[in-house]
Design a protein around this motif. Structure first.
Motif, PDB file in Angstrom:
ATOM      1  N   ALA A   1     -25.428   9.324 -19.550  1.00 29.78           N
ATOM      2  CA  ALA A   1     -26.554   9.655 -18.697  1.00 29.78           C
ATOM      3  C   ALA A   1     -25.950   8.438 -17.593  1.00 29.78           C
ATOM      4  CB  ALA A   1     -27.815   9.058 -19.613  1.00 29.78           C
ATOM      5  N   LEU A   2     -25.406   7.271 -17.706  1.00 37.18           N
ATOM      6  CA  LEU A   2     -25.036   6.898 -16.508  1.00 37.18           C
ATOM      7  C   LEU A   2     -24.230   7.471 -15.665  1.00 37.18           C
ATOM      8  CD1 LEU A   2     -24.666   3.218 -18.489  1.00 37.18           C
ATOM      9  CD2 LEU A   2     -26.503   3.905 -16.779  1.00 37.18           C
TER      10      LEU A   2
ATOM     11  N   PRO B   1     -14.868  11.078 -24.274  1.00 33.21           N
ATOM     12  CA  PRO B   1     -13.485  10.763 -25.129  1.00 33.21           C
ATOM     13  C   PRO B   1     -12.255  10.840 -24.467  1.00 33.21           C
ATOM     14  CG  PRO B   1     -14.859  12.306 -26.358  1.00 33.21           C
ATOM     15  CD  PRO B   1     -15.388  12.340 -24.994  1.00 33.21           C
ATOM     16  N   SER B   2     -12.097  11.493 -23.258  1.00 32.50           N
ATOM     17  CA  SER B   2     -10.943  11.221 -22.561  1.00 32.50           C
ATOM     18  C   SER B   2     -10.822  10.245 -21.644  1.00 32.50           C
ATOM     19  CB  SER B   2     -10.630  12.438 -21.750  1.00 32.50           C
ATOM     20  OG  SER B   2     -11.290  12.719 -20.624  1.00 32.50           O
ATOM     21  N   CYS B   3     -12.143   9.253 -21.470  1.00 29.53           N
ATOM     22  CA  CYS B   3     -11.954   8.316 -20.407  1.00 29.53           C
ATOM     23  C   CYS B   3     -11.526   6.976 -21.029  1.00 29.53           C
ATOM     24  CB  CYS B   3     -13.471   8.005 -20.061  1.00 29.53           C
ATOM     25  SG  CYS B   3     -14.234   9.331 -19.030  1.00 29.53           S
ATOM     26  N   SER B   4     -10.331   6.362 -20.424  1.00 28.42           N
ATOM     27  CA  SER B   4      -9.991   5.085 -20.823  1.00 28.42           C
ATOM     28  C   SER B   4     -10.826   3.846 -20.665  1.00 28.42           C
ATOM     29  CB  SER B   4      -8.508   5.142 -20.847  1.00 28.42           C
ATOM     30  OG  SER B   4      -8.252   4.954 -19.254  1.00 28.42           O
ATOM     31  N   ALA B   5     -11.483   4.083 -19.448  1.00 28.21           N
ATOM     32  CA  ALA B   5     -12.228   3.185 -18.618  1.00 28.21           C
ATOM     33  C   ALA B   5     -13.595   3.692 -18.290  1.00 28.21           C
ATOM     34  CB  ALA B   5     -11.501   2.622 -17.666  1.00 28.21           C
ATOM     35  N   CYS B   6     -14.492   3.050 -17.678  1.00 29.54           N
ATOM     36  CA  CYS B   6     -15.775   3.385 -17.124  1.00 29.54           C
ATOM     37  C   CYS B   6     -15.514   4.343 -16.080  1.00 29.54           C
ATOM     38  CB  CYS B   6     -16.675   2.305 -16.739  1.00 29.54           C
ATOM     39  SG  CYS B   6     -18.087   2.599 -15.755  1.00 29.54           S
TER      40      CYS B   6
ATOM     41  N   PRO C   1     -17.398   2.760 -12.185  1.00 29.01           N
ATOM     42  CA  PRO C   1     -17.478   1.355 -11.985  1.00 29.01           C
ATOM     43  C   PRO C   1     -18.159   0.535 -10.935  1.00 29.01           C
ATOM     44  CG  PRO C   1     -15.147   1.908 -11.286  1.00 29.01           C
ATOM     45  CD  PRO C   1     -15.900   3.121 -11.874  1.00 29.01           C
ATOM     46  N   GLN C   2     -18.283   1.516  -9.852  1.00 32.07           N
ATOM     47  CA  GLN C   2     -19.165   1.234  -8.681  1.00 32.07           C
ATOM     48  C   GLN C   2     -20.800   1.204  -8.972  1.00 32.07           C
ATOM     49  OE1 GLN C   2     -17.492   3.735  -8.973  1.00 32.07           O
ATOM     50  NE2 GLN C   2     -16.664   4.690  -7.397  1.00 32.07           N
ATOM     51  N   PHE C   3     -21.047   2.007 -10.123  1.00 29.86           N
ATOM     52  CA  PHE C   3     -22.333   2.143 -10.352  1.00 29.86           C
ATOM     53  C   PHE C   3     -22.877   1.487 -11.812  1.00 29.86           C
ATOM     54  CE2 PHE C   3     -25.909   4.817 -12.481  1.00 29.86           C
ATOM     55  CZ  PHE C   3     -26.577   5.113 -11.248  1.00 29.86           C
ATOM     56  N   VAL C   4     -22.120   0.879 -12.724  1.00 27.22           N
ATOM     57  CA  VAL C   4     -22.266   0.086 -13.904  1.00 27.22           C
ATOM     58  C   VAL C   4     -21.280  -0.942 -14.043  1.00 27.22           C
ATOM     59  CG1 VAL C   4     -21.529   1.927 -15.428  1.00 27.22           C
ATOM     60  CG2 VAL C   4     -23.274   0.424 -16.103  1.00 27.22           C
ATOM     61  N   ASP C   5     -21.500  -1.854 -14.578  1.00 29.65           N
ATOM     62  CA  ASP C   5     -20.654  -2.893 -15.033  1.00 29.65           C
ATOM     63  C   ASP C   5     -19.545  -2.501 -16.213  1.00 29.65           C
ATOM     64  OD1 ASP C   5     -19.709  -5.830 -15.026  1.00 29.65           O
ATOM     65  OD2 ASP C   5     -20.460  -5.757 -17.025  1.00 29.65           O
ATOM     66  N   ALA C   6     -18.532  -2.785 -16.043  1.00 30.55           N
ATOM     67  CA  ALA C   6     -17.491  -2.311 -17.423  1.00 30.55           C
ATOM     68  C   ALA C   6     -17.814  -2.796 -18.693  1.00 30.55           C
ATOM     69  CB  ALA C   6     -16.199  -2.625 -16.874  1.00 30.55           C
ATOM     70  N   GLN C   7     -18.324  -4.230 -18.356  1.00 32.57           N
ATOM     71  CA  GLN C   7     -18.689  -4.783 -19.813  1.00 32.57           C
ATOM     72  C   GLN C   7     -19.885  -3.982 -20.511  1.00 32.57           C
ATOM     73  OE1 GLN C   7     -19.138  -8.871 -19.414  1.00 32.57           O
ATOM     74  NE2 GLN C   7     -19.053  -9.428 -21.826  1.00 32.57           N
ATOM     75  N   PHE C   8     -20.852  -3.935 -19.558  1.00 30.86           N
ATOM     76  CA  PHE C   8     -22.143  -3.206 -20.168  1.00 30.86           C
ATOM     77  C   PHE C   8     -21.686  -1.899 -20.632  1.00 30.86           C
ATOM     78  CE2 PHE C   8     -25.906  -0.416 -19.245  1.00 30.86           C
ATOM     79  CZ  PHE C   8     -26.626  -1.274 -20.040  1.00 30.86           C
ATOM     80  N   TRP C   9     -20.688  -1.148 -20.023  1.00 30.95           N
ATOM     81  CA  TRP C   9     -20.580   0.305 -20.233  1.00 30.95           C
ATOM     82  C   TRP C   9     -20.023   0.321 -21.554  1.00 30.95           C
ATOM     83  CZ3 TRP C   9     -20.616   5.132 -18.464  1.00 30.95           C
ATOM     84  CH2 TRP C   9     -19.709   6.119 -18.911  1.00 30.95           C
ATOM     85  N   GLU C  10     -19.052  -0.731 -21.930  1.00 32.75           N
ATOM     86  CA  GLU C  10     -18.569  -0.868 -23.283  1.00 32.75           C
ATOM     87  C   GLU C  10     -19.479  -0.939 -24.531  1.00 32.75           C
ATOM     88  OE1 GLU C  10     -15.300   0.166 -24.134  1.00 32.75           O
ATOM     89  OE2 GLU C  10     -14.864   0.343 -21.879  1.00 32.75           O
ATOM     90  N   GLN C  11     -20.375  -1.613 -24.236  1.00 31.74           N
ATOM     91  CA  GLN C  11     -21.550  -1.744 -25.083  1.00 31.74           C
ATOM     92  C   GLN C  11     -22.377  -0.612 -25.440  1.00 31.74           C
ATOM     93  OE1 GLN C  11     -23.263  -5.504 -24.145  1.00 31.74           O
ATOM     94  NE2 GLN C  11     -21.361  -6.557 -24.239  1.00 31.74           N
ATOM     95  N   CYS C  12     -22.471   0.115 -24.387  1.00 29.57           N
ATOM     96  CA  CYS C  12     -23.358   1.088 -24.440  1.00 29.57           C
ATOM     97  C   CYS C  12     -23.116   2.359 -25.608  1.00 29.57           C
ATOM     98  CB  CYS C  12     -23.664   2.141 -23.183  1.00 29.57           C
ATOM     99  SG  CYS C  12     -24.533   0.874 -22.097  1.00 29.57           S
ATOM    100  N   PRO C  13     -23.966   3.140 -26.083  1.00 29.99           N
ATOM    101  CA  PRO C  13     -23.462   4.386 -27.047  1.00 29.99           C
ATOM    102  C   PRO C  13     -23.330   5.412 -26.171  1.00 29.99           C
ATOM    103  CG  PRO C  13     -25.966   3.787 -27.087  1.00 29.99           C
ATOM    104  CD  PRO C  13     -25.385   2.936 -26.119  1.00 29.99           C
TER     105      PRO C  13
END
Length: 85
Positions: free
Chosen positions: A47-48, A21-26, A29-41
């Motif tokens: 887990a990522l 909850p305290s993360c404002s962004a992924c 980012p070197q590990f997973v695309d930010a757009q994909f991150w936003e769509q994940c539960p």
């Protein structure tokens, strides 16, 4: 000694926790695309993040915690559940 109701048992700084909850962004980012991150539960995000920190090894600030988790399954293992003997 018995523990009283409402007694503080453990305290740690929030910065020491993997606090989604305290993360404002992924946070990885070197590990997973930010757009994909936003769509994940949330549980996929966690887990990522854990996998990304695991890949860092001892350079991860979460290394002591990750080291006590059960090991990742080996890539050569089957994805099907074990059969009953």
């Amino acid at each position: 000694k018995p523990i009283a109701a409402g007694e503080l048992l453990l305290s740690y700084p929030r910065s020491a926790a993997m606090d989604l909850p305290s993360c404002s962004a992924c946070p990885c980012p070197q590990f997973v695309d930010a757009q994909f991150w936003e769509q994940c539960p949330w549980y996929v995000q966690l887990a990522l993040w854990l996998l990304a920190e695991h890949a860092k090894g001892e350079s991860s600030p979460y290394s002591p915690f990750i080291e006590i988790l059960p090991p990742l399954p080996s890539s050569s293992s089957s994805s099907s559940p074990p059969s009953a003997a």
